[in-house]
Design a protein around this motif. Structure first.
Motif, PDB file in Angstrom:
ATOM      1  N   SER A 170       1.419  -1.008  -0.100  1.00 52.51           N
ATOM      2  CA  SER A 170       0.122   0.159   0.274  1.00 52.51           C
ATOM      3  C   SER A 170       0.986   1.290  -0.116  1.00 52.51           C
ATOM      4  N   THR A 171       2.200   1.027   0.067  1.00 47.71           N
ATOM      5  CA  THR A 171       3.018   2.456   0.173  1.00 47.71           C
ATOM      6  C   THR A 171       3.468   2.774  -1.467  1.00 47.71           C
ATOM      7  N   PRO A 172       3.280   3.442  -2.147  1.00 43.13           N
ATOM      8  CA  PRO A 172       4.153   3.691  -3.074  1.00 43.13           C
ATOM      9  C   PRO A 172       5.192   3.981  -3.203  1.00 43.13           C
ATOM     10  N   LEU A 173       6.011   3.233  -3.996  1.00 40.18           N
ATOM     11  CA  LEU A 173       6.893   2.961  -4.305  1.00 40.18           C
ATOM     12  C   LEU A 173       7.920   3.673  -5.717  1.00 40.18           C
ATOM     13  N   LEU A 174       9.112   4.979  -5.306  1.00 42.85           N
ATOM     14  CA  LEU A 174       9.556   5.474  -6.537  1.00 42.85           C
ATOM     15  C   LEU A 174      10.337   4.630  -6.860  1.00 42.85           C
ATOM     16  N   ALA A 202      22.105  14.290  -3.562  1.00 42.16           N
ATOM     17  CA  ALA A 202      21.451  13.957  -1.761  1.00 42.16           C
ATOM     18  C   ALA A 202      21.409  14.733  -1.368  1.00 42.16           C
ATOM     19  N   ALA A 203      22.276  15.194  -1.048  1.00 44.81           N
ATOM     20  CA  ALA A 203      21.905  16.929  -0.653  1.00 44.81           C
ATOM     21  C   ALA A 203      20.790  17.296  -0.406  1.00 44.81           C
ATOM     22  N   ASP A 204      20.976  18.196  -1.964  1.00 46.47           N
ATOM     23  CA  ASP A 204      19.734  18.613  -2.180  1.00 46.47           C
ATOM     24  C   ASP A 204      18.377  17.968  -2.071  1.00 46.47           C
ATOM     25  N   LEU A 205      18.970  16.535  -1.504  1.00 42.64           N
ATOM     26  CA  LEU A 205      17.225  15.548  -0.770  1.00 42.64           C
ATOM     27  C   LEU A 205      16.912  15.826  -0.047  1.00 42.64           C
ATOM     28  N   ALA A 206      18.542  15.956   0.915  1.00 39.01           N
ATOM     29  CA  ALA A 206      18.256  16.213   1.662  1.00 39.01           C
ATOM     30  C   ALA A 206      17.878  17.169   2.809  1.00 39.01           C
ATOM     31  N   SER A 207      17.905  18.638   2.041  1.00 41.29           N
ATOM     32  CA  SER A 207      18.108  19.470   2.899  1.00 41.29           C
ATOM     33  C   SER A 207      16.227  19.968   2.534  1.00 41.29           C
ATOM     34  N   ALA A 208      15.483  19.247   1.515  1.00 42.72           N
ATOM     35  CA  ALA A 208      14.256  20.155   0.897  1.00 42.72           C
ATOM     36  C   ALA A 208      13.126  18.223   0.961  1.00 42.72           C
ATOM     37  N   LEU A 209      13.694  17.812   1.503  1.00 43.31           N
ATOM     38  CA  LEU A 209      12.277  15.914   1.068  1.00 43.31           C
ATOM     39  C   LEU A 209      11.680  16.318   2.592  1.00 43.31           C
ATOM     40  N   VAL A 210      10.334  16.215   2.513  1.00 45.09           N
ATOM     41  CA  VAL A 210       9.144  15.877   3.947  1.00 45.09           C
ATOM     42  C   VAL A 210       9.181  14.389   3.541  1.00 45.09           C
ATOM     43  N   PRO A 211       9.156  13.932   3.920  1.00 47.55           N
ATOM     44  CA  PRO A 211       8.303  12.219   4.597  1.00 47.55           C
ATOM     45  C   PRO A 211       7.523  12.357   3.914  1.00 47.55           C
ATOM     46  N   GLY A 212       6.240  11.854   2.619  1.00 53.61           N
ATOM     47  CA  GLY A 212       5.432  11.261   2.723  1.00 53.61           C
ATOM     48  C   GLY A 212       4.357   9.936   2.386  1.00 53.61           C
ATOM     49  N   ARG A 213       3.778   9.704   1.891  1.00 59.22           N
ATOM     50  CA  ARG A 213       3.393   8.478   2.079  1.00 59.22           C
ATOM     51  C   ARG A 213       3.786   7.577   0.615  1.00 59.22           C
ATOM     52  N   ALA A 250      14.286  18.699  -7.927  1.00 62.66           N
ATOM     53  CA  ALA A 250      12.927  19.445  -7.838  1.00 62.66           C
ATOM     54  C   ALA A 250      11.832  18.321  -8.375  1.00 62.66           C
ATOM     55  N   ASP A 251      11.637  17.444  -9.695  1.00 62.66           N
ATOM     56  CA  ASP A 251      10.713  17.358  -9.892  1.00 62.66           C
ATOM     57  C   ASP A 251      10.712  15.731  -8.581  1.00 62.66           C
ATOM     58  N   VAL A 252      11.797  15.368  -8.174  1.00 57.46           N
ATOM     59  CA  VAL A 252      11.593  14.049  -7.452  1.00 57.46           C
ATOM     60  C   VAL A 252      10.228  14.480  -6.302  1.00 57.46           C
ATOM     61  N   LEU A 253      10.978  15.961  -5.835  1.00 57.96           N
ATOM     62  CA  LEU A 253       9.717  16.556  -4.876  1.00 57.96           C
ATOM     63  C   LEU A 253       8.251  16.759  -5.595  1.00 57.96           C
ATOM     64  N   GLY A 254       7.969  17.452  -6.050  1.00 56.52           N
ATOM     65  CA  GLY A 254       6.711  17.321  -6.951  1.00 56.52           C
ATOM     66  C   GLY A 254       6.674  15.707  -6.988  1.00 56.52           C
ATOM     67  N   MET A 255       6.690  14.656  -7.607  1.00 55.74           N
ATOM     68  CA  MET A 255       6.256  13.258  -7.314  1.00 55.74           C
ATOM     69  C   MET A 255       6.326  12.802  -6.043  1.00 55.74           C
ATOM     70  N   ASN A 256       6.683  13.018  -5.147  1.00 56.83           N
ATOM     71  CA  ASN A 256       6.217  12.575  -3.802  1.00 56.83           C
ATOM     72  C   ASN A 256       5.202  13.132  -3.200  1.00 56.83           C
ATOM     73  N   ASP A 257       5.681  15.062  -3.399  1.00 58.42           N
ATOM     74  CA  ASP A 257       4.482  15.873  -3.257  1.00 58.42           C
ATOM     75  C   ASP A 257       2.691  15.003  -3.357  1.00 58.42           C
ATOM     76  N   ALA A 258       3.191  14.786  -5.081  1.00 59.53           N
ATOM     77  CA  ALA A 258       1.437  14.424  -5.541  1.00 59.53           C
ATOM     78  C   ALA A 258       0.906  13.484  -5.041  1.00 59.53           C
ATOM     79  N   LEU A 259       1.572  12.985  -4.282  1.00 58.98           N
ATOM     80  CA  LEU A 259       1.774  11.187  -3.642  1.00 58.98           C
ATOM     81  C   LEU A 259       1.042  11.165  -2.253  1.00 58.98           C
ATOM     82  N   ARG A 260       1.250  12.749  -1.373  1.00 59.02           N
ATOM     83  CA  ARG A 260       0.623  12.832  -0.010  1.00 59.02           C
ATOM     84  C   ARG A 260      -0.171  12.668   0.367  1.00 59.02           C
TER      85      ARG A 260
END
Length: 246
Positions: free
Chosen positions: A4-8, A25-36, A236-246
């Motif tokens: 049930s947990t979507p995998l990207l 990796a550093a850019d992702l770590a600085s901005a990623l908000v864990p989602g679904r 930015a695209d990875v964050l966008g996809m992550n946020d879209a699956l919240r």
């Protein structure tokens, strides 16, 4: 993680040097908000040490290919043990580019998946049809035949990625209905191949996935995430996809 947990699954393909991977990796770590969603970076093996150092907690990583052999005189190949020693948990096998450009057969793909499982990795087994097959209306039978042959002798700890070849890197995306049709067919086939509850398998869609279409695709009941190519290269695209699956 459960089905049930979507995998990207973020497939960088042959992109990014180790220094670029470290910065990503550093850019992702600085901005990623864990989602679904669960995130897993499938990177060139040379990039994995940089990712191991810099990825935020909870983000997995793995390889884009693995040898069908445990060890030995196989120049240029990478073993399951090498990937595991770097902390990898996933590996892609049978990507359409490996099948086309390196003439990998279903038998080779199955051997790689078995070897990956034997060494503690979860293989992401890729299957999918060419445009001419789809236009003849043979896409379901073709893909299920490929699935059965590519999982011969493979245990239940696997993920299946449906990637219609005509939609990879072309900007042309299968509709959510297309993705669901094939994912449902794959799940029914898995029910016949394994004793485990087919509802527990993760089935991904891959092919020109982007922040603006991922939610509609992953909303379908049999699609449990995405194998992402070009859109995985920009944070930015990875964050966008992550946020879209919240």
């Amino acid at each position: 993680m459960t089905r049930s947990t979507p995998l990207l699954a973020l497939n960088w393909k042959m992109n990014k040097t180790p220094s670029e991977a470290r910065a990503w990796a550093a850019d992702l770590a600085s901005a990623l908000v864990p989602g679904r969603a669960e995130l897993a970076v499938l990177a060139p093996a040379i990039d994995l040490p940089a990712l191991a150092e810099g990825l935020p907690a909870g983000v997995a990583y793995g390889g884009q290919d693995v040898s069908q052999h445990e060890a030995g005189a196989y120049t240029g190949e990478i073993s399951t043990a090498m990937l595991r020693d770097l902390g990898a948990t996933y590996v892609i096998v049978g990507h359409s580019e490996r099948r086309e450009y390196h003439s990998e057969t279903d038998a080779v793909v199955a051997a790689k998946a078995r070897q990956a499982q034997a060494g503690g990795l979860t293989p992401i087994v890729c299957v999918g049809e060419r445009l001419d097959v789809r236009e003849r209306g043979e896409h379901v039978n073709f893909t299920l035949d490929q699935l059965r042959a590519s999982t011969d002798g493979v245990g239940e700890n696997l993920i299946v990625a449906y990637e219609p070849v005509w939609a990879i890197g072309t900007g042309r995306t299968a509709t959510a209905d297309d993705a669901e049709e094939m994912a449902a067919a794959i799940r029914r086939a898995l029910a016949g191949l394994y004793t485990a509850d087919a509802a527990g398998f993760r089935i991904l869609y891959g092919g020109s996935v982007k922040p603006d279409n991922i939610a509609s695709i992953c909303a379908r009941p049999n699609v449990n995430g995405a194998l992402v190519g070009g859109a995985s290269l920009k944070v930015a695209d990875v964050l966008g996809m992550n946020d879209a699956l919240r």
